[in-house]
Design an enzyme around this catalytic site. Structure first.
Site, PDB file in Angstrom:
ATOM      1  N   ILE A  71     -24.283  85.724  19.085  1.00 49.26           N
ATOM      2  CA  ILE A  71     -23.203  85.092  18.249  1.00 49.26           C
ATOM      3  C   ILE A  71     -23.157  86.373  17.568  1.00 49.26           C
ATOM      4  CG2 ILE A  71     -22.919  83.297  19.178  1.00 49.26           C
ATOM      5  CD1 ILE A  71     -24.048  82.256  16.985  1.00 49.26           C
ATOM      6  N   ASP A  72     -21.407  87.285  17.202  1.00 47.63           N
ATOM      7  CA  ASP A  72     -20.937  87.789  16.265  1.00 47.63           C
ATOM      8  C   ASP A  72     -21.594  87.592  14.869  1.00 47.63           C
ATOM      9  OD1 ASP A  72     -19.595  90.482  15.179  1.00 47.63           O
ATOM     10  OD2 ASP A  72     -18.329  88.982  14.137  1.00 47.63           O
ATOM     11  N   LYS A  73     -22.249  88.846  13.693  1.00 53.06           N
ATOM     12  CA  LYS A  73     -22.873  88.615  12.611  1.00 53.06           C
ATOM     13  C   LYS A  73     -21.903  87.398  11.991  1.00 53.06           C
ATOM     14  CE  LYS A  73     -22.938  91.063   8.137  1.00 53.06           C
ATOM     15  NZ  LYS A  73     -23.246  92.823   7.414  1.00 53.06           N
ATOM     16  N   ASN A 102     -19.323  89.861  21.163  1.00 51.77           N
ATOM     17  CA  ASN A 102     -20.146  89.430  19.852  1.00 51.77           C
ATOM     18  C   ASN A 102     -20.111  87.526  20.021  1.00 51.77           C
ATOM     19  OD1 ASN A 102     -21.154  91.405  19.460  1.00 51.77           O
ATOM     20  ND2 ASN A 102     -18.889  91.706  17.424  1.00 51.77           N
ATOM     21  N   GLN A 129     -14.961  84.511   9.600  1.00 57.59           N
ATOM     22  CA  GLN A 129     -13.899  83.645  10.718  1.00 57.59           C
ATOM     23  C   GLN A 129     -14.804  83.137  10.091  1.00 57.59           C
ATOM     24  OE1 GLN A 129     -15.508  86.733  11.489  1.00 57.59           O
ATOM     25  NE2 GLN A 129     -16.700  85.914  13.048  1.00 57.59           N
TER      26      GLN A 129
END
Length: 346
Positions: free
Chosen positions: A155-157, A11, A302
């Site tokens: 890329i991550d959510k 991710n 994050q």
């Protein structure tokens, strides 16, 4: 025997490709390599194999070959294929897309935090691919062969920043090889817990699924499991209890930055999955606790942003590099830490 490096699910910069290594049997009769690979590799097509050859992604004894090459006994074949066909139908949706760069072969977009890249379980609509399908339809973009684009990485959510998408399979296949060869430049900005003794460093450690929580990745320092992963970092700004760092990915593994920094004792600020949404450094004063909780409210994800992306254009060969400004939520939290540190030191 076909040796497959599994489809790389990550991710934090997903590399969407499959790698195969195939030693040719001693008794193999001469055969065109596209026919040979079509027989050996499941769930692929002759066209995808020919595209891989055109992109220079089929190597025999470490040298690129064309699709009409005749395999011989003792050859060692290495193949990088772009990601497998997707079963989920991608429907166009009217969702804003922030385009950073676009031509007839590629498009670079700035993904906001909270947006899933492609449809998957529990997220079948509202994804970046749905948004791109709507964008291409609205602009009557004819060169996109499938109507929504071909992912090269993701890329991550809850990570914001730059994402590269190909408009045709040949461009995707060529870009997949760049990711496989680690020739794509990617830097991230992250706010992490704690301070560092040094100004820069490198985190190395195999990453694999956590044995007790499959949603997480963990480091296997002895190399007994998982995939080789390397993250380089340098300190940008220190705030005492947290630090702003720039990360450069040498590899692109699942949750690489998040898992690597947790491994060295510096989880990403506000990262719920990796324990960064707790107060890990600082004082016991109520005022400080309230300050950090306010920061968590401003940034309920994050603290990670894909800031720069550099790659060789798959057709022209020109080197392209793009940057994305830090999003407002991260900017606000960093400014709060900056003021807090200044007041503490006054």
């Amino acid at each position: 025997m076909t040796e497959k490096e599994p489809y790389l699910i990550t991710n934090d910069g997903l590399e969407l490709f499959e790698h195969f290594r195939i030693p040719v049997d001693p008794g193999q009769e001469p055969l065109r390599i596209d026919k040979f690979l079509f027989q050996r590799i499941a769930n692929t097509s002759r066209n995808k194999i020919q595209l891989a050859a055109a992109a220079g992604n089929i190597l025999v004894n470490d040298k690129a070959v064309k699709s009409n090459y005749k395999v011989k006994p003792g050859d060692v074949i290495s193949v990088v294929l772009s990601h497998p066909p997707r079963d989920t139908e991608i429907l166009p949706e009217d969702i804003p897309v922030q385009v950073v760069y676009e031509d007839k072969d590629v498009i670079v977009v700035n993904k906001p935090a909270g947006m899933v890249v492609h449809p998957a379980h529990a997220n079948y609509t509202g994804t970046l691919l749905n948004a791109l399908a709507g964008y291409f339809k609205k602009n009557n973009t004819k060169e996109v062969e499938n109507g929504f684009g071909y992912l090269v990485h993701r890329i991550d959510k809850d990570t914001s920043g730059l994402l590269l998408v190909a408009k045709n399979e040949l461009a995707q296949t060529k870009l997949a090889k760049q990711f496989f060869d680690h020739r794509v430049k990617r830097t991230y900005q992250a706010l992490v817990w704690g301070d560092f003794d040094e100004n820069e460093g490198t985190i190395t450690g195999n990453l694999g699924r956590h044995p007790k929580d499959r949603r997480m990745m963990t480091v296997f320092p002895d190399g007994s499991y998982g995939k080789h992963a390397v993250t380089h970092y340098r300190v940008i700004e220190r705030f005492g209890y947290v630090t702003l760092v720039e990360c450069r990915l040498e590899t692109g593994r699942t949750h690489q930055i998040r898992a690597h920094f947790r491994y060295i004792g510096h989880p990403l600020f506000s990262d719920e999955r990796y324990g960064g949404n707790q107060i890990l450094k600082g004082t016991l004063f109520t005022k400080y606790k309230q300050f950090v909780q306010n920061c968590f409210k401003i940034l309920p994800r994050q603290a990670l942003h894909a800031q720069t992306l550099g790659f060789e254009h798959p057709v022209s060969g020109k080197m392209l590099e793009f940057s994305s400004p830090m999003p407002e939520d991260m900017q606000m939290v960093i400014e709060k830490w900056r003021k807090y540190t200044a007041q503490k030191e006054a």
